[in-house]
Write a protein that holds these residues in place. Structure first.
Motif, PDB file in Angstrom:
ATOM      1  N   ALA A 171      23.031   7.997  47.491  1.00  0.00           N
ATOM      2  CA  ALA A 171      23.547   7.670  48.380  1.00  0.00           C
ATOM      3  C   ALA A 171      24.976   6.361  47.814  1.00  0.00           C
ATOM      4  O   ALA A 171      26.015   6.663  47.853  1.00  0.00           O
ATOM      5  CB  ALA A 171      23.329   7.321  50.200  1.00  0.00           C
ATOM      6  N   ASP A 172      23.958   5.972  47.323  1.00  0.00           N
ATOM      7  CA  ASP A 172      25.306   4.871  46.294  1.00  0.00           C
ATOM      8  C   ASP A 172      26.094   5.402  44.941  1.00  0.00           C
ATOM      9  O   ASP A 172      26.423   5.016  43.915  1.00  0.00           O
ATOM     10  CB  ASP A 172      24.537   4.068  45.398  1.00  0.00           C
ATOM     11  CG  ASP A 172      23.167   4.724  44.927  1.00  0.00           C
ATOM     12  OD1 ASP A 172      23.468   5.079  44.594  1.00  0.00           O
ATOM     13  OD2 ASP A 172      22.554   2.986  44.970  1.00  0.00           O
ATOM     14  N   ASN A 189      30.965   8.809  40.309  1.00  0.00           N
ATOM     15  CA  ASN A 189      29.977   9.124  41.228  1.00  0.00           C
ATOM     16  C   ASN A 189      28.785  10.522  40.911  1.00  0.00           C
ATOM     17  O   ASN A 189      28.859  11.173  41.589  1.00  0.00           O
ATOM     18  CB  ASN A 189      29.306   9.032  42.832  1.00  0.00           C
ATOM     19  CG  ASN A 189      30.037   7.440  42.640  1.00  0.00           C
ATOM     20  OD1 ASN A 189      29.141   6.474  42.008  1.00  0.00           O
ATOM     21  ND2 ASN A 189      30.127   7.096  44.550  1.00  0.00           N
ATOM     22  N   TYR A 249      25.784  13.676  48.640  1.00  0.00           N
ATOM     23  CA  TYR A 249      26.019  15.014  48.854  1.00  0.00           C
ATOM     24  C   TYR A 249      24.736  15.456  50.940  1.00  0.00           C
ATOM     25  O   TYR A 249      24.508  16.155  50.689  1.00  0.00           O
ATOM     26  CB  TYR A 249      25.499  15.820  47.860  1.00  0.00           C
ATOM     27  CG  TYR A 249      26.537  17.455  48.362  1.00  0.00           C
ATOM     28  CD1 TYR A 249      27.424  17.472  48.457  1.00  0.00           C
ATOM     29  CD2 TYR A 249      25.191  18.504  49.000  1.00  0.00           C
ATOM     30  CE1 TYR A 249      28.342  18.668  48.104  1.00  0.00           C
ATOM     31  CE2 TYR A 249      25.994  19.752  48.647  1.00  0.00           C
ATOM     32  CZ  TYR A 249      26.933  19.687  48.827  1.00  0.00           C
ATOM     33  OH  TYR A 249      27.813  21.031  49.340  1.00  0.00           O
ATOM     34  N   LYS A 255      38.547   7.996  44.659  1.00  0.00           N
ATOM     35  CA  LYS A 255      37.445   6.967  45.148  1.00  0.00           C
ATOM     36  C   LYS A 255      36.160   7.933  45.247  1.00  0.00           C
ATOM     37  O   LYS A 255      36.057   9.162  45.534  1.00  0.00           O
ATOM     38  CB  LYS A 255      37.560   6.784  46.487  1.00  0.00           C
ATOM     39  CG  LYS A 255      36.305   5.952  47.269  1.00  0.00           C
ATOM     40  CD  LYS A 255      36.841   5.744  48.352  1.00  0.00           C
ATOM     41  CE  LYS A 255      35.334   4.703  49.588  1.00  0.00           C
ATOM     42  NZ  LYS A 255      35.076   4.472  51.150  1.00  0.00           N
ATOM     43  N   GLY A 256      35.313   7.977  44.151  1.00  0.00           N
ATOM     44  CA  GLY A 256      33.894   8.463  44.471  1.00  0.00           C
ATOM     45  C   GLY A 256      33.948   9.420  43.045  1.00  0.00           C
ATOM     46  O   GLY A 256      32.749  10.158  42.654  1.00  0.00           O
ATOM     47  N   ASN A 292      29.866  -2.859  51.375  1.00  0.00           N
ATOM     48  CA  ASN A 292      29.825  -1.829  49.690  1.00  0.00           C
ATOM     49  C   ASN A 292      28.552  -2.836  49.050  1.00  0.00           C
ATOM     50  O   ASN A 292      28.517  -4.261  48.732  1.00  0.00           O
ATOM     51  CB  ASN A 292      31.082  -1.481  49.465  1.00  0.00           C
ATOM     52  CG  ASN A 292      31.612  -0.727  49.644  1.00  0.00           C
ATOM     53  OD1 ASN A 292      30.868   0.427  50.527  1.00  0.00           O
ATOM     54  ND2 ASN A 292      32.812  -0.655  50.121  1.00  0.00           N
ATOM     55  N   ILE A 322      25.330  14.179  53.356  1.00  0.00           N
ATOM     56  CA  ILE A 322      25.530  14.417  54.558  1.00  0.00           C
ATOM     57  C   ILE A 322      25.816  15.101  54.575  1.00  0.00           C
ATOM     58  O   ILE A 322      25.999  14.944  56.082  1.00  0.00           O
ATOM     59  CB  ILE A 322      27.115  13.496  53.875  1.00  0.00           C
ATOM     60  CG1 ILE A 322      27.994  14.488  52.964  1.00  0.00           C
ATOM     61  CG2 ILE A 322      27.190  11.988  54.125  1.00  0.00           C
ATOM     62  CD1 ILE A 322      29.247  13.915  53.303  1.00  0.00           C
ATOM     63  N   LYS A 363      25.056   8.109  55.031  1.00  0.00           N
ATOM     64  CA  LYS A 363      26.448   7.909  55.075  1.00  0.00           C
ATOM     65  C   LYS A 363      27.240   8.340  54.454  1.00  0.00           C
ATOM     66  O   LYS A 363      29.202   8.539  54.168  1.00  0.00           O
ATOM     67  CB  LYS A 363      27.098   6.734  55.688  1.00  0.00           C
ATOM     68  CG  LYS A 363      26.422   6.179  57.483  1.00  0.00           C
ATOM     69  CD  LYS A 363      26.224   4.298  57.477  1.00  0.00           C
ATOM     70  CE  LYS A 363      26.434   4.921  59.198  1.00  0.00           C
ATOM     71  NZ  LYS A 363      24.502   4.297  59.192  1.00  0.00           N
ATOM     72  N   SER A 364      26.663   8.478  52.398  1.00  0.00           N
ATOM     73  CA  SER A 364      27.463   8.614  52.283  1.00  0.00           C
ATOM     74  C   SER A 364      26.543   9.610  50.825  1.00  0.00           C
ATOM     75  O   SER A 364      25.305  10.251  51.196  1.00  0.00           O
ATOM     76  CB  SER A 364      28.124   7.899  51.301  1.00  0.00           C
ATOM     77  OG  SER A 364      26.767   6.631  51.051  1.00  0.00           O
TER      78      SER A 364
END
Length: 816
Positions: A628-629, A622, A281, A618-619, A136, A283, A278-279
């Motif tokens: 992604a971040d 965001n 939307y 978590k998230g 991270n 994805i 890997k992260s």
């Protein structure tokens, strides 16, 4: 970051950076509504226009210096503690730590680390976050770490002082500070500011970074995702947004996945592994892509053949397919045929004389349009001496305007609106859709019976849009096209043992798309516009209900009918609005869910967020879900740098005062020899900018309409009274404007609206010329020399858009 235009009226300050009132007059009514509510308007434009006339402050700056202007505002916001600090820490990557090997222009005198002078490209290896043991990004929420994005940004823009703004932009320091104090006041939690931009910023070799600079300012002030905030990307046509959404740009597929590259993405597995993060939307990329391939190739797209991914054309290189690249390919006879619909490159292309030369080298040219445009009459161009000697064969196909066809338009606020045919097109004229549909049927017929594998992409292409058997024009049923774009089940789909979808049933939204081939969807971002058979949400015209100021039942806004993007950013870490005034959505821990649980995002708009993801999970903080971040990018990976840096236009009246690097080091300069010579201020001392008029449309479609053409006496150039006096030019005189690429002759409009600038102690005059005129039209006032003959073949490194808002010219009295 395009905001909802209705929302503009709730801004405390609005800052147009183009001539919004004249070029986009319908949407400007929301600015005027805001003004009635007490909103302050700052107009940033080198010309005094009708937009300036409505403004509280007119801030004229030299064309091509927007990065310095916005960089100065960023510096002011930071040094005067005007930023919305809590927002910046929570919703941007300001606190992220950057690799110590990264260096910026403040360290390297105009360059970023990784520059290769031979290839004129950057190696971005050092442009990255520092990561912890779990992978991270490392963060410093105090924003004090020297390698934090915030500190790097602060150091980068420390050079962009009010004094520097005055020297480079020509805007007096006192006026700049007046603008800075007013606009940066919107950094308060209970304030909101909106910025608009259009081609004044786009059409530059620094275009993307000029726009990024204003977006970064909005992030620092906390103006993204809130009521009355945002960035308005003004489009030059009613469906520019829709055309972009549907993949008309060479490097993107519909819905914005990348157009595959031949060597990087030889297989579907390669594409998904390299393009799926890997992260964030994205994805869901496999669901979007599989569904798109199923929409295009139907039963021929199976899991066993990678859903016919091999049918898709692949780019050989990343950047050889832009408008400018294609014209150069025509010039070099690498492209032999050209089908052109609704565009007039003989007039609207940069270096237009070269563009016309290139198109005359084609074997054939098909123009589908309402009138015989300049491009359709390419053999009549003024430089052609003997039309019989020209090689190209031109086919003019009559088209139909919006009033003569069914379909949709997607405007600047991502709003799909359906229009129905009012009258039949006359004669042989028909819609663009009918032309394409008919062409597809004819091509498929030509290949019918072929056993060659190379022909399967044509034969397997889904082309079942139906038409009335009695209709000789073959107009397809456009709602069938909309249904395919929306998405549907390709087979019966079961959920929890029950039938969720029957075969052929429209899906309710992009959240229903699958990666197993059970759904087809032409464009995932539009999914939800046709959620049930016969239910076209783009056709809705329901006025706003009490409490719904965003008018959710008028048309359909992608994605998911959200009207304000990134609206999670309107709240703090606990899901509470920053203020009652700017609130959009908020977390309600007691709101019931269908499964009996409680807690979801509620409010004035469709949440641009997972509806039941608590802010403490978590998230849950965001807000920028497509990244992604999950954070707004103050530090972003763009081909020409992580922070917008000022470089002078390739033709400029001064050296770069910010660094030793004069021009964008990675911008595209097309190697065309004498056809693309660049000018020096010694021979071409005046700054030239091009622009639009309310009374004419783009590359001159309006020149075929008498009652529009007669509104102007003909082509003209605006020059300041000071320059006119120096040259002995009077209002209405014929003048010649020259650049190394060509010259045009037109009348002088001497006006106080165009003023000179003092740039680094030197007086610099500016000239403004509209670009609508050409050699075709219905009356004498319709016709004139082509402004874009003056413009060079240059391109922004990301978009390859031309640099037509800031170049050098000379002005001479009379015809020479």
């Amino acid at each position: 970051m395009t905001t909802n235009l209705i929302d503009v009226q709730y801004a405390d300050v609005i800052m147009p950076t183009s001539n919004w009132a004249e070029c986009h007059p319908v949407s400007y009514k929301w600015v005027m509504k805001a003004k009635e509510r007490g909103t302050k308007i700052i107009h940033v434009d080198p010309r005094f226009t009708r937009t300036s006339a409505t403004a509280d402050i007119w801030a004229p700056i030299r064309s091509g210096t927007n990065t310095v202007f916005f960089g100065g505002l960023i510096n002011y916001a930071i040094t005067q503690d005007k930023i919305h600090r809590d927002y910046v820490v929570l919703h941007t990557n300001a606190s992220f730590l950057i690799d110590p090997a990264f260096k910026g222009p403040a360290d390297l005198d105009g360059l970023f680390s990784g520059y290769d002078a031979k290839t004129r490209k950057y190696d971005q290896a050092s442009w990255k976050y520092q990561l912890d043991a779990q992978g991270n990004p490392k963060r410093d929420p105090t924003l004090q770490h020297p390698q934090s994005v915030f500190q790097l940004l602060k150091r980068h823009y420390a050079r962009y002082t009010p004094e520097m703004v005055e020297k480079v932009c020509g805007l007096p320091k006192a006026k700049f500070l007046q603008v800075a104090e007013l606009y940066c006041s919107t950094g308060a939690p209970d304030k909101a500011g909106t910025i608009s931009y259009a081609l004044q910023l786009n059409q530059s070799t620094n275009g993307v970074q000029q726009i990024r600079a204003l977006c970064m300012l909005q992030l620092l002030l906390g103006n993204i995702g809130i009521r009355g905030g945002g960035v308005v990307a003004l489009r030059g046509h009613s469906n520019v947004q829709g055309a972009t959404d549907m993949g008309t740009l060479y490097h993107m597929l519909p819905g914005y996945p990348a157009m595959p590259l031949r060597d990087r993405h030889p297989t579907f597995k390669d594409f998904l592994e390299k393009e799926t993060p890997k992260s964030g939307y994205w994805i869901n990329m496999p669901k979007f892509m599989v569904s798109q391939l199923k929409a295009w190739y139907g039963e021929a797209a199976t899991k066993e053949n990678e859903f016919a991914y091999h049918y898709l054309p692949k780019r050989a290189t990343a950047d050889d397919y832009s408008h400018q690249h294609m014209l150069v390919a025509m010039l070099n006879r690498k492209v032999r045929g050209f089908v052109l619909m609704g565009q007039n490159p003989a007039v609207d292309s940069p270096n237009a004389k070269m563009a016309r030369m290139a198109m005359r080298k084609l074997d054939w040219l098909v123009v589908v349009d309402l009138f015989e445009t300049d491009t359709a009459a390419i053999w009549k161009a003024p430089e052609v001496k003997d039309p019989k000697q020209e090689k190209v064969e031109v086919f003019l196909i009559p088209a139909a305007p919006a009033a003569e066809k069914d379909g949709s338009l997607t405007n600047t606020m991502r709003l799909l609106q359906w229009h129905e045919r009012a009258v039949e097109p006359p004669g042989d004229a028909r819609s663009d859709a009918a032309f394409i549909y008919d062409l597809g049927l004819r091509v498929k017929k030509l290949y019918a019976g072929s056993q060659a594998k190379k022909d399967r992409p044509i034969l397997d292409l889904v082309w079942h849009y139906q038409h009335d058997p009695k209709d000789r024009k073959l107009e397809p049923k456009m709602e069938l096209v909309l249904k395919e774009i929306n998405g549907y089940a390709t087979r019966e789909i079961l959920k929890d043992g029950k039938v969720a979808y029957k075969k052929g049933q429209p899906v309710r939204g992009f959240g229903e798309l699958m990666d197993d081939g059970s759904t087809a969807c032409g464009n995932w971002i539009y999914s939800g516009v046709y959620p049930e058979e016969g239910k076209n949400l783009a056709a809705r015209r329901n006025p706003p209900k009490p409490g719904d100021y965003l008018a959710h039942e008028w048309g359909f806004a992608w994605p998911a009918n959200r009207r304000i993007l990134y609206n999670r950013a309107s709240c703090d870490a606990r899901g509470r609005p920053w203020s009652e005034k700017t609130k959009v959505i908020w977390w309600d821990p007691n709101a019931p869910l269908p499964d009996g649980k409680r807690g979801k995002w509620v409010g004035l708009d469709v949440p641009d967020f997972k509806a039941d993801l608590a802010p403490t999970e978590k998230g849950g903080d965001n807000a920028f879900i497509m990244r992604a971040d999950g954070k707004g990018a103050l530090f972003g990976l763009v081909l020409d740098g992580t922070f917008p840096e000022h470089y002078e236009p390739f033709e400029a009246p001064t050296s770069n005062l910010l660094s030793k690097v004069q021009n964008n080091p990675v911008a595209k300069v097309f190697d065309l020899g004498e056809l693309n010579r660049l000018g020096k201020p010694e021979q071409y001392p005046y700054v030239l900018t091009t622009y639009r008029l309310t009374e004419h449309h783009a590359a001159g479609m309006s020149r075929h309409i008498p009652w529009l053409s007669e509104l102007f006496f003909g082509h003209f150039a605006e020059i300041g009274s000071e320059l006119a006096k120096e040259k002995g030019i009077k209002n209405g005189d014929m003048i010649t404007v020259l650049t190394p690429r060509g010259k045009i002759q037109l009348r002088a409009l001497v006006t106080e609206r165009i003023q000179s600038f003092v740039i680094n102690g030197k007086k610099v005059h500016q000239v403004g010329i509209p670009w609508h005129w050409g050699y075709q039209g219905v009356m004498k006032s319709s016709k004139g020399d082509v402004t874009n003959d003056l413009v060079a073949s240059l391109g922004d490194p990301t978009t390859f858009i031309q640099e037509s808002k800031a170049l050098l010219c000379d002005v001479r009295k009379g015809v020479s």
